[in-house]
Design an enzyme around this catalytic site. Sequence first.
Site, PDB file in Angstrom:
ATOM      1  N   CYS A   1       9.174 -13.970  -7.758  1.00 38.59           N
ATOM      2  CA  CYS A   1       7.841 -13.503  -8.144  1.00 38.59           C
ATOM      3  C   CYS A   1       7.222 -12.655  -7.037  1.00 38.59           C
ATOM      4  CB  CYS A   1       6.917 -14.687  -8.422  1.00 38.59           C
ATOM      5  SG  CYS A   1       7.348 -15.625  -9.897  1.00 38.59           S
TER       6      CYS A   1
ATOM      7  N   GLU B   1       4.212 -12.732  -5.846  1.00 40.82           N
ATOM      8  CA  GLU B   1       3.401 -13.493  -4.889  1.00 40.82           C
ATOM      9  C   GLU B   1       4.276 -14.076  -3.779  1.00 40.82           C
ATOM     10  OE1 GLU B   1       3.538 -13.668  -8.195  1.00 40.82           O
ATOM     11  OE2 GLU B   1       1.791 -14.669  -9.043  1.00 40.82           O
TER      12      GLU B   1
HETATM   13  N1  THU Z   1       6.338 -13.178 -12.291  1.00 42.67           N
HETATM   14  C1  THU Z   1       5.693 -12.919 -11.117  1.00 42.67           C
HETATM   15  O1  THU Z   1       6.083 -12.022 -10.360  1.00 42.67           O
HETATM   16  N2  THU Z   1       4.625 -13.688 -10.794  1.00 42.67           N
HETATM   17  C2  THU Z   1       4.132 -14.694 -11.571  1.00 42.67           C
HETATM   18  O2  THU Z   1       3.207 -15.392 -11.151  1.00 42.67           O
HETATM   19  C3  THU Z   1       4.667 -14.912 -12.907  1.00 42.67           C
HETATM   20  C4  THU Z   1       5.950 -14.225 -13.211  1.00 42.67           C
HETATM   21  C5  THU Z   1       7.506 -12.363 -12.649  1.00 42.67           C
HETATM   22  C6  THU Z   1       8.811 -13.103 -12.627  1.00 42.67           C
HETATM   23  C7  THU Z   1       9.637 -12.286 -13.599  1.00 42.67           C
HETATM   24  O3  THU Z   1      10.239 -11.209 -12.891  1.00 42.67           O
HETATM   25  C8  THU Z   1       8.618 -11.708 -14.569  1.00 42.67           C
HETATM   26  O4  THU Z   1       7.355 -11.871 -13.949  1.00 42.67           O
HETATM   27  C9  THU Z   1       8.605 -12.359 -15.929  1.00 42.67           C
HETATM   28  O5  THU Z   1       8.464 -13.720 -15.834  1.00 42.67           O
END
Ligand code: THU
Length: 136
Positions: free
Chosen positions: A55, A57
Amino acid sequence: MAATRPQLIAAALAARKSAYAPYSQFRVGAAVETSDGRIVTGCNVENASYGLAICAERAAVCRAVAGGVQVIRRLAVVADYPTPCPPCGACRQFLHEFNPRMEIIMVNLKGARSTARLDRLLPRAFVLSRHRQRKI
Ligand code: THU
């Protein structure tokens, strides 16, 4: 020096452009303000082995820690989401390590914005007592 909220949001939006999300097409950008006032960004990075996705974050926090900072004051996260984009549960736990009182600024592409303290988004987070002593 402190970053302004608009600066942090602009940095997250810019970082989102670097997202590697060929599988979900869901691009996320994040920016953290470190305890020494720096802005460090991250984006989500996916993989053909889906479960390995990182993710935005967590990517931002890892870059900040690698840069020598272990306390994060604020984080902005932005994605194309119907409401201000909330950090996932795994990220909440991960962020908690680096300041339970961190300000989380959630944003979407329409400019909707919402702010909450991390310990309100993740009450009763898992902590190991020996780490509770760390100065925030
Ligand atoms: N994702 C994030 O980058 N941050 C979050 O808090 C939720 C999900 C990303 C992970 C994945 O690459 C995409 O979003 C779909 O879930």
